[in-house]
Design an enzyme around this catalytic site. Sequence first.
Site, mmCIF file in Angstrom:
data_model
loop_
_atom_site.group_PDB
_atom_site.id
_atom_site.type_symbol
_atom_site.label_atom_id
_atom_site.label_comp_id
_atom_site.label_asym_id
_atom_site.label_seq_id
_atom_site.Cartn_x
_atom_site.Cartn_y
_atom_site.Cartn_z
ATOM 1 N N CYS A 198 -12.761 10.471 -4.092
ATOM 2 C CA CYS A 198 -12.400 9.132 -4.307
ATOM 3 C C CYS A 198 -12.501 8.704 -5.632
ATOM 4 O O CYS A 198 -11.456 7.925 -6.057
ATOM 5 C CB CYS A 198 -13.435 8.350 -3.550
ATOM 6 S SG CYS A 198 -13.697 8.533 -1.727
ATOM 7 N N CYS A 245 -6.737 7.689 3.226
ATOM 8 C CA CYS A 245 -6.896 8.047 2.105
ATOM 9 C C CYS A 245 -7.337 9.526 2.149
ATOM 10 O O CYS A 245 -6.546 10.348 1.679
ATOM 11 C CB CYS A 245 -8.356 7.408 1.354
ATOM 12 S SG CYS A 245 -7.617 6.052 0.077
#
Lengths: 284, 104
Positions: A198, A245
């Site tokens: 991330c 994501c």
Amino acid sequence: MKNKFISVVIIGLVFSMSNSFAGDKHDFNGKVKKDIESFQNFFKKKFPSVELDDYANGVYALDSASREQWQEIEEFPPYELNVDNGEILYNKPFANGKTYADCFANKGISIVQDYPYFDEKSKQVMTIELALNNCRESNGEKALKYKTGAIADISAYMSFTSRGKIIDIKVDTKDAYNAYMSGKKFFYAKRGQLNFSCADCHMRLAGQKLRADIAGPAIGQTTGFPVYRSKWNGLGTLHRRYGGCNKNIRALPFKAQSTEYRELQYFQTAMNNGFKINGPSARK
Amino acid sequence: MKNIKFLLIAVSLVFVGGNVMAGNDKAKLQLKRSLKEAEIQYAQAVKSGFAWNKTAPALKKAKAAIKKGDYGVAKKQLKKVFSDVKGTMAQAKMAEQWQDYIPK
């Protein structure tokens, strides 16, 4: 004399133990605060001209062209109908006559800034969506799906009533800290076939183009959820976005409201302590 | 003479065919074993929390190819699964290093 000595030793031990417990408690919050400082400082150094509060607007804090488009979209917010529908659903009584308001503090109004929190009873991170479904199930209703639809609408309404409230996530206990650390580990660990974390996209590469889009900064990301994404052509929850994501980096996504995603949300929201809730919002 | 020639050809054909079939059976057996191993390793990868999203489709394709007798495709897909799992497990191992990461 010997007895006196023993009692002094015992008192000393008790005193030092109680101090160490108190120290532990203090230490968790201290450690989290230190993390928040370094997290926020990272972005202050990377984008010195951006005001900290502006990160609540995601990538629009970094890219002026996108910001103009977004501001035009926000003039007639695409999530308005969802908020209205959320209010209707929120106030609709269950079969037993109770409503969601009966499950939450302050009847569920202006409370989103306190979510997620670590629930000491169930020893897990409690998000607003999970709390909504827990409320339904405890009132004999079926749980809603977590990514989109009714739960996103209700969550949007609750966020709307909490706009302007300051996020203050607390990490008080050892268990809460462990959950926080799991979320932190998730955030920084590389995963997926593309070997991205991330932090890679939303810290290191924040503000840079990844194919046609600019990667948004990790800071302030959770404040605006649920979001109406043009790509989705609808409203979706934060965990829907997490799943997207993960797919983008070719990692197998976790289920919405899985322990992993809830702990990630706990960490990420803690990093936004001091920010104002501005959900729901519109994104690309 | 003609009959003997024909007989010889027929016998050799049966022999070659039998060998090919035996070879195919052997390949199928080996691939099935590999598939089982790949499934076990993929389950471990999922458990680690770092599984990749293209591994399961590769596993599915390999399974279908074995069923179809398309052993070349099955071999290729299984190779991908093993390679994916290797990467996944390496990431899971590396993740521990990020536990106390503080951005600079």
